[in-house]
Design a protein around this motif. Structure first.
Motif, PDB file in Angstrom:
ATOM      1  N   HIS A 249       0.825  -1.203   0.000  1.00 58.13           N
ATOM      2  CA  HIS A 249       0.000   0.000   0.000  1.00 58.13           C
ATOM      3  C   HIS A 249       0.864   1.260   0.000  1.00 58.13           C
ATOM      4  CE1 HIS A 249      -3.354   2.686   0.852  1.00 58.13           C
ATOM      5  NE2 HIS A 249      -2.665   3.191   1.869  1.00 58.13           N
ATOM      6  N   ASP A 250       1.978   1.217   0.714  1.00 57.53           N
ATOM      7  CA  ASP A 250       2.851   2.394   0.847  1.00 57.53           C
ATOM      8  C   ASP A 250       4.291   1.897   0.889  1.00 57.53           C
ATOM      9  OD1 ASP A 250       3.918   4.859   1.274  1.00 57.53           O
ATOM     10  OD2 ASP A 250       3.049   5.182   3.258  1.00 57.53           O
ATOM     11  N   LYS A 251       4.850   1.581  -0.280  1.00 57.93           N
ATOM     12  CA  LYS A 251       6.139   0.899  -0.353  1.00 57.93           C
ATOM     13  C   LYS A 251       7.313   1.745   0.131  1.00 57.93           C
ATOM     14  CE  LYS A 251       6.789   2.061  -5.278  1.00 57.93           C
ATOM     15  NZ  LYS A 251       7.915   2.964  -5.084  1.00 57.93           N
ATOM     16  N   ASP A 252       7.142   3.065   0.197  1.00 55.47           N
ATOM     17  CA  ASP A 252       8.241   3.923   0.642  1.00 55.47           C
ATOM     18  C   ASP A 252       8.241   4.168   2.144  1.00 55.47           C
ATOM     19  OD1 ASP A 252       9.228   4.240  -1.940  1.00 55.47           O
ATOM     20  OD2 ASP A 252       7.868   5.908  -2.350  1.00 55.47           O
ATOM     21  N   ASN A 253       7.248   3.647   2.832  1.00 57.36           N
ATOM     22  CA  ASN A 253       7.155   3.825   4.279  1.00 57.36           C
ATOM     23  C   ASN A 253       8.014   2.785   4.977  1.00 57.36           C
ATOM     24  OD1 ASN A 253       6.365   4.142   6.980  1.00 57.36           O
ATOM     25  ND2 ASN A 253       4.277   4.701   6.393  1.00 57.36           N
ATOM     26  N   ALA A 254       8.969   3.221   5.771  1.00 56.59           N
ATOM     27  CA  ALA A 254       9.894   2.307   6.440  1.00 56.59           C
ATOM     28  C   ALA A 254       9.202   1.447   7.489  1.00 56.59           C
ATOM     29  CB  ALA A 254      11.029   3.095   7.091  1.00 56.59           C
ATOM     30  N   ASN A 255       8.087   1.901   8.015  1.00 57.76           N
ATOM     31  CA  ASN A 255       7.348   1.147   9.030  1.00 57.76           C
ATOM     32  C   ASN A 255       6.270   0.318   8.347  1.00 57.76           C
ATOM     33  OD1 ASN A 255       6.127   0.150  11.295  1.00 57.76           O
ATOM     34  ND2 ASN A 255       5.429   2.123  12.084  1.00 57.76           N
ATOM     35  N   PHE A 256       6.423  -1.016   8.367  1.00 62.79           N
ATOM     36  CA  PHE A 256       5.462  -1.899   7.712  1.00 62.79           C
ATOM     37  C   PHE A 256       4.222  -2.138   8.572  1.00 62.79           C
ATOM     38  CE2 PHE A 256       8.460  -4.379   4.644  1.00 62.79           C
ATOM     39  CZ  PHE A 256       8.928  -3.179   4.147  1.00 62.79           C
ATOM     40  N   ALA A 257       4.241  -1.737   9.835  1.00 64.32           N
ATOM     41  CA  ALA A 257       3.102  -1.947  10.732  1.00 64.32           C
ATOM     42  C   ALA A 257       2.141  -0.770  10.639  1.00 64.32           C
ATOM     43  CB  ALA A 257       3.584  -2.125  12.163  1.00 64.32           C
ATOM     44  N   ARG A 258       0.833  -1.055  10.790  1.00 67.85           N
ATOM     45  CA  ARG A 258      -0.176  -0.003  10.750  1.00 67.85           C
ATOM     46  C   ARG A 258      -1.130  -0.059  11.945  1.00 67.85           C
ATOM     47  NH1 ARG A 258       2.983   0.946   7.579  1.00 67.85           N
ATOM     48  NH2 ARG A 258       2.813   1.602   5.412  1.00 67.85           N
ATOM     49  N   ARG A 259      -1.551  -1.250  12.327  1.00 66.97           N
ATOM     50  CA  ARG A 259      -2.549  -1.367  13.389  1.00 66.97           C
ATOM     51  C   ARG A 259      -1.868  -1.635  14.728  1.00 66.97           C
ATOM     52  NH1 ARG A 259      -7.154  -5.201  10.708  1.00 66.97           N
ATOM     53  NH2 ARG A 259      -8.295  -4.514  12.555  1.00 66.97           N
ATOM     54  N   TRP A 260      -2.630  -1.493  15.814  1.00 69.26           N
ATOM     55  CA  TRP A 260      -2.043  -1.542  17.150  1.00 69.26           C
ATOM     56  C   TRP A 260      -1.365  -2.872  17.454  1.00 69.26           C
ATOM     57  CZ3 TRP A 260      -3.485  -5.162  20.717  1.00 69.26           C
ATOM     58  CH2 TRP A 260      -4.682  -5.842  20.470  1.00 69.26           C
ATOM     59  N   PHE A 261      -1.847  -3.966  16.857  1.00 71.67           N
ATOM     60  CA  PHE A 261      -1.281  -5.280  17.154  1.00 71.67           C
ATOM     61  C   PHE A 261      -0.198  -5.676  16.151  1.00 71.67           C
ATOM     62  CE2 PHE A 261      -5.211  -5.745  14.708  1.00 71.67           C
ATOM     63  CZ  PHE A 261      -4.776  -6.477  13.611  1.00 71.67           C
ATOM     64  N   GLU A 262       0.125  -4.805  15.227  1.00 70.99           N
ATOM     65  CA  GLU A 262       1.203  -5.068  14.271  1.00 70.99           C
ATOM     66  C   GLU A 262       2.478  -4.386  14.762  1.00 70.99           C
ATOM     67  OE1 GLU A 262      -1.858  -5.026  10.426  1.00 70.99           O
ATOM     68  OE2 GLU A 262      -0.378  -3.437  10.696  1.00 70.99           O
ATOM     69  N   PHE A 263       3.586  -5.084  14.679  1.00 71.62           N
ATOM     70  CA  PHE A 263       4.850  -4.543  15.201  1.00 71.62           C
ATOM     71  C   PHE A 263       5.980  -4.878  14.247  1.00 71.62           C
ATOM     72  CE2 PHE A 263       8.696  -4.822  17.874  1.00 71.62           C
ATOM     73  CZ  PHE A 263       8.694  -3.539  18.396  1.00 71.62           C
ATOM     74  N   ASP A 264       6.681  -3.867  13.802  1.00 72.43           N
ATOM     75  CA  ASP A 264       7.776  -4.019  12.845  1.00 72.43           C
ATOM     76  C   ASP A 264       9.101  -3.772  13.566  1.00 72.43           C
ATOM     77  OD1 ASP A 264       9.601  -3.937  10.805  1.00 72.43           O
ATOM     78  OD2 ASP A 264       8.550  -2.453   9.599  1.00 72.43           O
ATOM     79  N   MET A 265       9.780  -4.860  13.948  1.00 73.45           N
ATOM     80  CA  MET A 265      11.034  -4.736  14.677  1.00 73.45           C
ATOM     81  C   MET A 265      12.120  -4.079  13.830  1.00 73.45           C
ATOM     82  SD  MET A 265      12.933  -5.021  17.314  1.00 73.45           S
ATOM     83  CE  MET A 265      12.053  -6.029  18.508  1.00 73.45           C
TER      84      MET A 265
END
Length: 229
Positions: free
Chosen positions: A179-195
């Motif tokens: 959806h947003d390939k240039d965004n470094a953070n792959f997480a969007r919702r509260w239960f998603e976490f991008d280490m």
């Protein structure tokens, strides 16, 4: 997503080769594949969409063939996939891709098991070490486009595969990424976490990399900084 000096780029380039070892993938060729994957996501031109193959092995073999053709020059990519910066280090690319170096890495993995493995069963893990790069890519592209849920309608089959998205350092939040390939953070919702993004924030804080503000990610990079692929 971020800028990095030439010195740090070479450091991470070398580290990529050393840690991938026998399964080293040339970054510039992989970068082209990744850009093609986003442009042609889940169409017949996608180099690794799971929706055109019976199993994950066939998808891996197809991806490997496309990769080899790119490296050999038999199938040159369209200019749109190479016009932006792609990191290259010809000497390391050649050495790291040579069969003798791959075999040497494989022997070193075997020797570690030979010395330390408590039983013969542990040797079954060796194929994973030999092919970790392609295996990781296959898991991300197979599972990330077949299993899970979608936060966004991207016109493809990309999915967020939770909880494995967390285990895979954010890589399996594929729907968010597409959806947003240039965004470094792959997480969007509260239960998603991008280490991986959290690690990038630390590297940004100590000025090893410079995260580009989201609104400026398409801007050109000047002076002694380069755009990461």
């Amino acid at each position: 997503m971020y800028n990095v000096s030439k010195g740090w780029e070479r450091f991470f380039y070398f580290s990529t080769w050393f840690t991938q070892g026998s399964s080293f993938l040339v970054p510039s060729a992989y970068g082209v594949l990744h850009r093609m994957h986003h442009e042609y996501s889940d169409t017949e031109k996608d180099p690794h969409s799971p929706h055109f193959f019976k199993d994950i092995w066939q998808m891996m073999m197809h991806t490997a063939a496309v990769f080899r053709n790119l490296r050999s020059g038999k199938n040159l990519p369209d200019p749109e996939f190479t016009k932006e910066y792609l990191p290259k280090w010809s000497l390391l690319d050649g050495v790291g891709s040579s069969m003798i170096v791959r075999i040497m890495f494989g022997i070193s993995y075997f020797m570690i098991y030979y010395i330390y493995a408590p039983s013969a069963w542990w040797y079954l893990l060796l194929p994973i070490h030999f092919l970790m790069g392609p295996i990781h890519g296959a898991i991300v592209n197979w599972c990330g486009h077949k299993y899970g849920y979608s936060n966004f309608k991207n016109g493809d089959h990309s999915k967020n595969t939770t909880p494995w998205g967390v285990v895979m350092m954010g890589e399996l939040f594929q729907n968010n990424h597409h959806h947003d390939k240039d965004n470094a953070n792959f997480a969007r919702r509260w239960f998603e976490f991008d280490m991986t993004f959290q690690i990038m924030k630390v590297l940004h804080a100590v000025r090893i990399i410079r995260l580009v503000p989201h609104a400026q990610r398409s801007a050109h990079v000047h002076n002694n900084h380069v755009k990461a692929a």
